[in-house]
Design a protein around this motif. Structure first.
Motif, mmCIF file in Angstrom:
data_model
loop_
_atom_site.group_PDB
_atom_site.id
_atom_site.type_symbol
_atom_site.label_atom_id
_atom_site.label_comp_id
_atom_site.label_asym_id
_atom_site.label_seq_id
_atom_site.Cartn_x
_atom_site.Cartn_y
_atom_site.Cartn_z
ATOM 1 N N ASN A 83 -31.881 15.336 13.209
ATOM 2 C CA ASN A 83 -32.175 16.491 13.961
ATOM 3 C C ASN A 83 -30.866 17.661 14.727
ATOM 4 O OD1 ASN A 83 -32.539 14.957 15.908
ATOM 5 N ND2 ASN A 83 -34.114 15.131 16.182
ATOM 6 N N TYR A 84 -30.060 17.446 14.429
ATOM 7 C CA TYR A 84 -29.562 18.184 15.185
ATOM 8 C C TYR A 84 -28.793 19.385 13.961
ATOM 9 C CZ TYR A 84 -25.268 19.328 18.172
ATOM 10 O OH TYR A 84 -25.076 20.805 19.332
ATOM 11 N N ASN A 113 -39.437 7.767 18.783
ATOM 12 C CA ASN A 113 -38.554 8.083 18.732
ATOM 13 C C ASN A 113 -37.797 6.605 17.932
ATOM 14 O OD1 ASN A 113 -39.618 9.906 17.169
ATOM 15 N ND2 ASN A 113 -38.076 11.617 17.707
ATOM 16 N N ASP A 166 -41.700 11.488 15.930
ATOM 17 C CA ASP A 166 -42.195 12.618 15.458
ATOM 18 C C ASP A 166 -43.036 11.476 14.037
ATOM 19 O OD1 ASP A 166 -40.571 13.592 16.523
ATOM 20 O OD2 ASP A 166 -38.731 14.219 16.116
ATOM 21 N N ASP A 180 -29.422 14.932 29.866
ATOM 22 C CA ASP A 180 -30.585 13.631 30.193
ATOM 23 C C ASP A 180 -30.210 13.559 31.886
ATOM 24 O OD1 ASP A 180 -31.282 13.704 27.904
ATOM 25 O OD2 ASP A 180 -31.035 11.770 26.954
ATOM 26 N N TYR A 221 -37.516 17.357 27.953
ATOM 27 C CA TYR A 221 -36.893 16.948 26.341
ATOM 28 C C TYR A 221 -35.525 16.772 26.495
ATOM 29 C CZ TYR A 221 -41.498 19.807 25.832
ATOM 30 O OH TYR A 221 -42.489 20.018 25.706
ATOM 31 N N LYS A 222 -35.722 15.384 25.841
ATOM 32 C CA LYS A 222 -34.281 14.990 26.004
ATOM 33 C C LYS A 222 -33.832 14.821 24.558
ATOM 34 C CE LYS A 222 -34.872 13.963 30.707
ATOM 35 N NZ LYS A 222 -33.998 14.517 31.570
ATOM 36 N N GLN A 223 -32.994 15.733 24.209
ATOM 37 C CA GLN A 223 -32.648 15.524 22.881
ATOM 38 C C GLN A 223 -31.478 15.677 23.374
ATOM 39 O OE1 GLN A 223 -34.954 15.161 19.876
ATOM 40 N NE2 GLN A 223 -36.019 14.185 21.715
#
Lengths: 324, 211
Positions: free
Chosen positions: A67-68, A171, A198, A292, A298-300
């Protein structure tokens, strides 16, 4: 035997951050937020350096990133190598194996390290990320490295045809369970509430035959002798305890921010995360935070990277206004 | 079929430009009961073919020279410098997967082009005056393991009292079970001191100094 390679050494060694020099901005942390902050700061013409324990951060523990934007499928390590190489093109000095002891705000900001070095900068960007959250139950510390693991890609292959358990419902937990299902004979997933991973991962999980799911269940204790042998679970609906034999338990229940070096210098929220404003600035002027460790919900990876850019641009503005 | 693809080979060649002096790479194999020996031989051959300063010698376990090097498990890779000096740097098992990184770092180290440490750290390493044996248990899928292996090997390179071995836990199941390895990297110093994770050099030195 399948052989693959995960090359992650750069062709050139980077320069090291110097302790007797005054930098415009020093970044603490070498994950996505720190690296992107360095890129943006350097392009703005700032004298910038990165002090970190290790380049790459916790993305290294992620097997596959899907998802990058721009990378449909890449390993966590490869993605971080891309980030690092990109930053290295700009000749940013990076010093690793750094443990920051404290930060002091004098005429300039000072970063004191465990090996008694002091680094100076006009601004600091804190991008120290987070550490795996522990369950905080009896046996967890005792059996760490003796069945208790926080890194499925590291330790998974030691459980060939074994029976393992994954704790968590996000996830990271589901991703680990999917990976482990290819190695272990049986994978049990235990989570205290409902899954929040997800949908695409949940779909993949549902196709696996050697995975058992226990929702609404908590782990009360990890037990064993020289290594762990079983866990005691508690089913919240039935109110019953149960002993389950497992050889390994992978704990993936999120992360806690790494702020131990701040020692009251900066305001934290009730989760221990650094409070930042919309521009990434903390309660202490000239100190910014990203990724983070900050109170961004949201930690993405992509969010951490973007927050790093924001902090660097804010630091640039701060310096240009001559506030330091 | 080549084990290392062309793209990786080109990347590794660029890294190998850092090599300073010749490194004599000794691979010790066993004809029977060695599942990974032939793969390891292909791998090490392909790696050493990438630079003229890397010279490969393949020995059988029965060879006297193999015995002199104190090798106990197979496959084993020992890195010697241009004068065949043995620093006690060994890899037990194939250093593929993530461990290709520690293998490359080991080659660069023994060639004399390793990273120069700060003076205070060098002084601490030079002070080690008793025999130190460091075992670093790894898996090939562990991103934190090469760092631990490279640090152990660096200590071995810098001080003759230190020997350091990478041990691939899945290949050497028996010894891994003996040392109760269920998390990696697991670092065992002189049999009884254990560290878990890619510890900083400082932690290695603290443990060694505490012995």
């Amino acid at each position: 035997m399948a052989i693959d390679f995960s090359l992650n050494i750069g062709a050139t060694k980077s320069k090291r951050v110097e302790s007797d020099k005054l930098y415009d901005t020093l970044i603490i942390g070498g994950g996505p937020a720190g690296l992107n902050a360095a890129l943006y700061a350097k392009r703005k013409g700032l004298q910038v350096g990165i002090l970190t324990q290790k380049v790459g951060g916790q993305v290294l523990d992620t097997k596959i990133v899907e998802n990058y934007l721009g990378y449909s499928k890449i390993t966590g390590e490869e993605l971080m190598k891309e980030f690092e190489d990109h930053v290295k093109e700009y000749d940013v000095p990076i010093t690793d194996e750094i443990q920051v002891k404290k930060i002091e705000c004098k005429e300039y900001k000072e970063i004191h390290t465990a090996n008694n070095k002091i680094y100076k900068a006009k601004t600091i960007i804190i991008a120290t990320g987070s550490l795996p959250r522990m369950l905080d139950i009896p046996g967890e510390k005792e059996f760490y490295g003796k069945g208790v693991s926080y890194c499925a890609i590291c330790d998974g292959s030691l459980y060939q045809d074994g029976i393992v358990m994954v704790v968590g419902g996000g996830n990271a937990a589901i991703g680990s369970a999917i990976d482990l299902s290819r190695i272990a004979k049986k994978v049990m997933i235990v989570h205290r509430s409902k899954f929040r991973a997800d949908q695409i991962l949940m779909d993949r999980l549902s196709e696996l035959e050697n995975v058992e799911i226990y929702l609404g269940t908590v782990i009360n204790e990890i037990k064993g002798q020289s290594r762990m042998t079983h866990v005691i679970t508690f089913d919240k609906d039935s109110g019953k305890e149960k002993s389950i034999d497992v050889e390994g338990i992978f704990i993936e229940i999120g992360h806690i921010p790494r702020t131990e070096c701040l020692q009251g210098l900066i305001e934290l929220d009730d989760k221990g995360e650094i409070i930042i404003d919309a521009n990434g600035e903390t309660s202490e002027p000239g100190i910014f935070a990203a990724g983070d460790v900050a109170n961004v919900k949201y930690k993405q990876i992509i969010i951490a990277a973007a927050e790093g850019a924001k902090a660097a641009l804010s630091a640039t503005e701060y310096i240009n206004k001559g506030k330091h | 079929m080549a084990m290392i693809d062309d793209n990786s080979k080109n990347q590794i060649k660029t890294i190998f430009e850092q090599l300073k002096e010749q490194v004599n790479v000794v691979l010790i194999v066993k004809k029977e009961e060695c599942e990974t020996c032939s793969d390891t031989q292909t791998f090490v051959t392909e790696m050493t073919d990438l630079h003229e300063k890397l010279v490969l010698e393949v020995l059988d376990e029965s060879d006297d020279k193999a015995k002199e090097l104190g090798v106990t498990m197979y496959p084993a890779i020992v890195l010697l410098d241009k004068d065949n000096k043995d620093y006690g740097i060994k890899f037990y098992g194939i250093p593929a997967g993530h461990e290709i990184n520690s293998f490359i770092m080991g080659l660069i180290e023994v060639s004399g082009a390793g990273e120069v440490l700060p003076d205070d750290v060098i002084a601490r390493i030079e002070k080690i005056n008793k025999p130190i044996d460091i075992k670093v248990f790894i898996t090939l899928s562990c991103p934190h393991c090469p760092g631990a292996v490279a640090k152990a090997h660096k200590l071995a390179f810098m001080n003759k009292n230190v020997n350091a071995q990478m041990i691939e836990a899945n290949t050497f199941n028996e010894i891994s079970t003996k040392y109760n390895v269920s998390g990696v990297p697991k670092i065992v110093i002189n049999e009884d001191t254990e560290l878990l994770g890619d510890q900083p050099l400082d932690a290695f030195l603290n443990s060694i100094e505490g012995l």
